[in-house]
Motif scaffolding. Structure first.
Motif, PDB file in Angstrom:
ATOM      1  N   ILE A  66      -3.409  -2.868 -10.547  1.00 42.94           N
ATOM      2  CA  ILE A  66      -4.348  -1.799 -10.204  1.00 42.94           C
ATOM      3  C   ILE A  66      -4.809  -1.942  -8.760  1.00 42.94           C
ATOM      4  O   ILE A  66      -4.887  -0.955  -8.010  1.00 42.94           O
ATOM      5  N   ALA A  67      -5.100  -3.185  -8.348  1.00 37.94           N
ATOM      6  CA  ALA A  67      -5.509  -3.430  -6.962  1.00 37.94           C
ATOM      7  C   ALA A  67      -4.386  -3.087  -5.995  1.00 37.94           C
ATOM      8  O   ALA A  67      -4.627  -2.512  -4.924  1.00 37.94           O
ATOM      9  N   GLN A  68      -3.162  -3.426  -6.372  1.00 33.80           N
ATOM     10  CA  GLN A  68      -2.022  -3.135  -5.499  1.00 33.80           C
ATOM     11  C   GLN A  68      -1.861  -1.638  -5.293  1.00 33.80           C
ATOM     12  O   GLN A  68      -1.631  -1.169  -4.169  1.00 33.80           O
ATOM     13  N   ALA A  69      -1.988  -0.878  -6.357  1.00 33.13           N
ATOM     14  CA  ALA A  69      -1.853   0.577  -6.247  1.00 33.13           C
ATOM     15  C   ALA A  69      -2.971   1.167  -5.402  1.00 33.13           C
ATOM     16  O   ALA A  69      -2.735   2.051  -4.565  1.00 33.13           O
ATOM     17  N   ALA A  70      -4.196   0.688  -5.613  1.00 31.04           N
ATOM     18  CA  ALA A  70      -5.333   1.212  -4.847  1.00 31.04           C
ATOM     19  C   ALA A  70      -5.219   0.850  -3.377  1.00 31.04           C
ATOM     20  O   ALA A  70      -5.521   1.666  -2.495  1.00 31.04           O
ATOM     21  N   ALA A  71      -4.797  -0.380  -3.084  1.00 31.98           N
ATOM     22  CA  ALA A  71      -4.663  -0.809  -1.689  1.00 31.98           C
ATOM     23  C   ALA A  71      -3.549  -0.038  -0.973  1.00 31.98           C
ATOM     24  O   ALA A  71      -3.712   0.389   0.172  1.00 31.98           O
ATOM     25  N   LEU A  80      -9.735   2.062   2.602  1.00 32.07           N
ATOM     26  CA  LEU A  80      -9.593   0.762   1.946  1.00 32.07           C
ATOM     27  C   LEU A  80     -10.946   0.259   1.458  1.00 32.07           C
ATOM     28  O   LEU A  80     -11.053  -0.258   0.341  1.00 32.07           O
ATOM     29  N   ALA A  81     -11.977   0.411   2.268  1.00 30.02           N
ATOM     30  CA  ALA A  81     -13.319  -0.011   1.860  1.00 30.02           C
ATOM     31  C   ALA A  81     -13.763   0.754   0.619  1.00 30.02           C
ATOM     32  O   ALA A  81     -14.336   0.169  -0.319  1.00 30.02           O
ATOM     33  N   MET A 111      -8.123 -11.381  14.331  1.00 29.45           N
ATOM     34  CA  MET A 111      -8.757 -11.091  13.044  1.00 29.45           C
ATOM     35  C   MET A 111      -9.041 -12.416  12.347  1.00 29.45           C
ATOM     36  O   MET A 111      -8.133 -13.223  12.109  1.00 29.45           O
ATOM     37  N   ILE A 112     -10.316 -12.657  12.041  1.00 26.46           N
ATOM     38  CA  ILE A 112     -10.737 -13.888  11.368  1.00 26.46           C
ATOM     39  C   ILE A 112     -10.945 -13.591   9.887  1.00 26.46           C
ATOM     40  O   ILE A 112     -11.649 -12.644   9.527  1.00 26.46           O
ATOM     41  N   VAL A 113     -10.343 -14.415   9.051  1.00 26.15           N
ATOM     42  CA  VAL A 113     -10.484 -14.262   7.599  1.00 26.15           C
ATOM     43  C   VAL A 113     -11.221 -15.470   7.054  1.00 26.15           C
ATOM     44  O   VAL A 113     -10.746 -16.605   7.155  1.00 26.15           O
ATOM     45  N   ARG A 186      -3.518  -5.533   2.713  1.00 25.01           N
ATOM     46  CA  ARG A 186      -3.595  -4.186   3.271  1.00 25.01           C
ATOM     47  C   ARG A 186      -4.596  -4.125   4.417  1.00 25.01           C
ATOM     48  O   ARG A 186      -4.389  -3.398   5.398  1.00 25.01           O
ATOM     49  N   HIS A 187      -5.665  -4.903   4.307  1.00 21.54           N
ATOM     50  CA  HIS A 187      -6.676  -4.966   5.368  1.00 21.54           C
ATOM     51  C   HIS A 187      -6.055  -5.468   6.671  1.00 21.54           C
ATOM     52  O   HIS A 187      -6.281  -4.901   7.739  1.00 21.54           O
ATOM     53  N   ILE A 188      -5.258  -6.522   6.571  1.00 22.56           N
ATOM     54  CA  ILE A 188      -4.599  -7.067   7.762  1.00 22.56           C
ATOM     55  C   ILE A 188      -3.620  -6.055   8.341  1.00 22.56           C
ATOM     56  O   ILE A 188      -3.539  -5.858   9.563  1.00 22.56           O
TER      57      ILE A 188
END
Length: 260
Positions: A66-71, A80-81, A111-113, A186-188
């Motif tokens: 589900i997360a993969q589809a939404a992302a 994305l947010a 980009m810091i994670v 997806r964020h990256i």
């Protein structure tokens, strides 16, 4: 008096019929028994001999799918947010005060994670705003980087693996990391930095599939096709000041890569 005499007369007739062997009372008009047999009562549903019918099994869902589809459906950072906020399968969401998505400048080269929001981050709704965040700002300033730097080329963009605070600041569990990983990847991709910095064990576990930050730090690797540098989390440096020497070496390596 007539009613009294009728009563005793009727009673005498009834007793006479009983003496003759009558067992059922008769009515003034005959009853068509064949018609009564044609109207059959609705049968009750049969109860299984083994007990009540089984309860239907609960439909199992795959939160990672589900997360993969939404992302994947998110076409920009705002989308994305919104997708992450709408995701209902991470229990951390129910205990957190605020959703923590990002800070810094979109389009930054670095980009810091981090790992997950702490108490101060949960209150403010931004990553790295507590003591560890203040130390991070000083570390970045030492190599002329900042969240709000006037030059986009020297700005940073910051996020976490988990957008919600775990109870008592515990480390995120593997299942929690797995379901939020599609959003992080997806964020990256959408932020599209030149360099990714992984601060602490949790982002290394999520994106590299490895832990042991003392061994991983300072060694360049790759994440989603981008140069990646694992570093100590500022919270670790607050607990272990002696490790600041290695952290300084990592900052110099990051600055050198930015100047290449």
């Amino acid at each position: 008096m007539d009613s009294v005499s009728d009563y005793w007369n009727d009673r005498a007739l009834l007793e006479w019929q009983v003496e003759l062997g009558a067992t059922d009372a008769i009515q003034d008009t005959p009853i068509d028994r064949y018609a009564l047999e044609a109207v059959k009562p609705t049968p009750k549903p049969a109860v299984p001999k083994d007990g009540p019918p089984p309860i239907p099994e609960k439909v199992q869902v795959d939160p990672v799918a589900i997360a993969q589809a939404a992302a994947t459906a998110a076409v920009d950072l705002d989308g994305l947010a919104a997708a992450m906020q709408a995701f209902e399968h991470c229990e951390l969401k129910r205990g957190a005060r605020n959703f923590v998505f990002c800070d810094g400048q979109c389009g930054a080269r670095v980009m810091i994670v981090g790992e997950a929001p702490g108490r101060e981050e949960d209150r403010a709704g931004k990553p790295f705003v507590g003591r560890a965040g203040q130390l991070l700002d000083r570390m970045l300033a030492a190599i002329d980087l900042a969240r709000d730097h006037a030059k986009l080329s020297r700005a940073v963009y910051i996020t976490n693996v988990m957008p919600w605070r775990p109870p008592s600041n515990r480390a995120p569990e593997p299942a929690e990391i797995a379901m939020m990983l599609p959003f992080l990847e997806r964020h990256i991709t959408l932020a599209d930095p030149d360099i990714v910095v992984l601060m602490g064990n949790t982002p290394c576990q999520a994106l590299l599939g490895r832990t042991g930050i003392t061994r991983l730090r300072g060694h360049w690797t790759e994440v989603l096709g981008k140069p990646c540098l694992p570093m100590f989390h500022p919270a670790y440096l607050l607990r272990n000041p002696a490790a600041k020497r290695e952290a300084w070496a990592d900052l110099l390596a990051l600055n050198a890569r930015l100047r290449d």
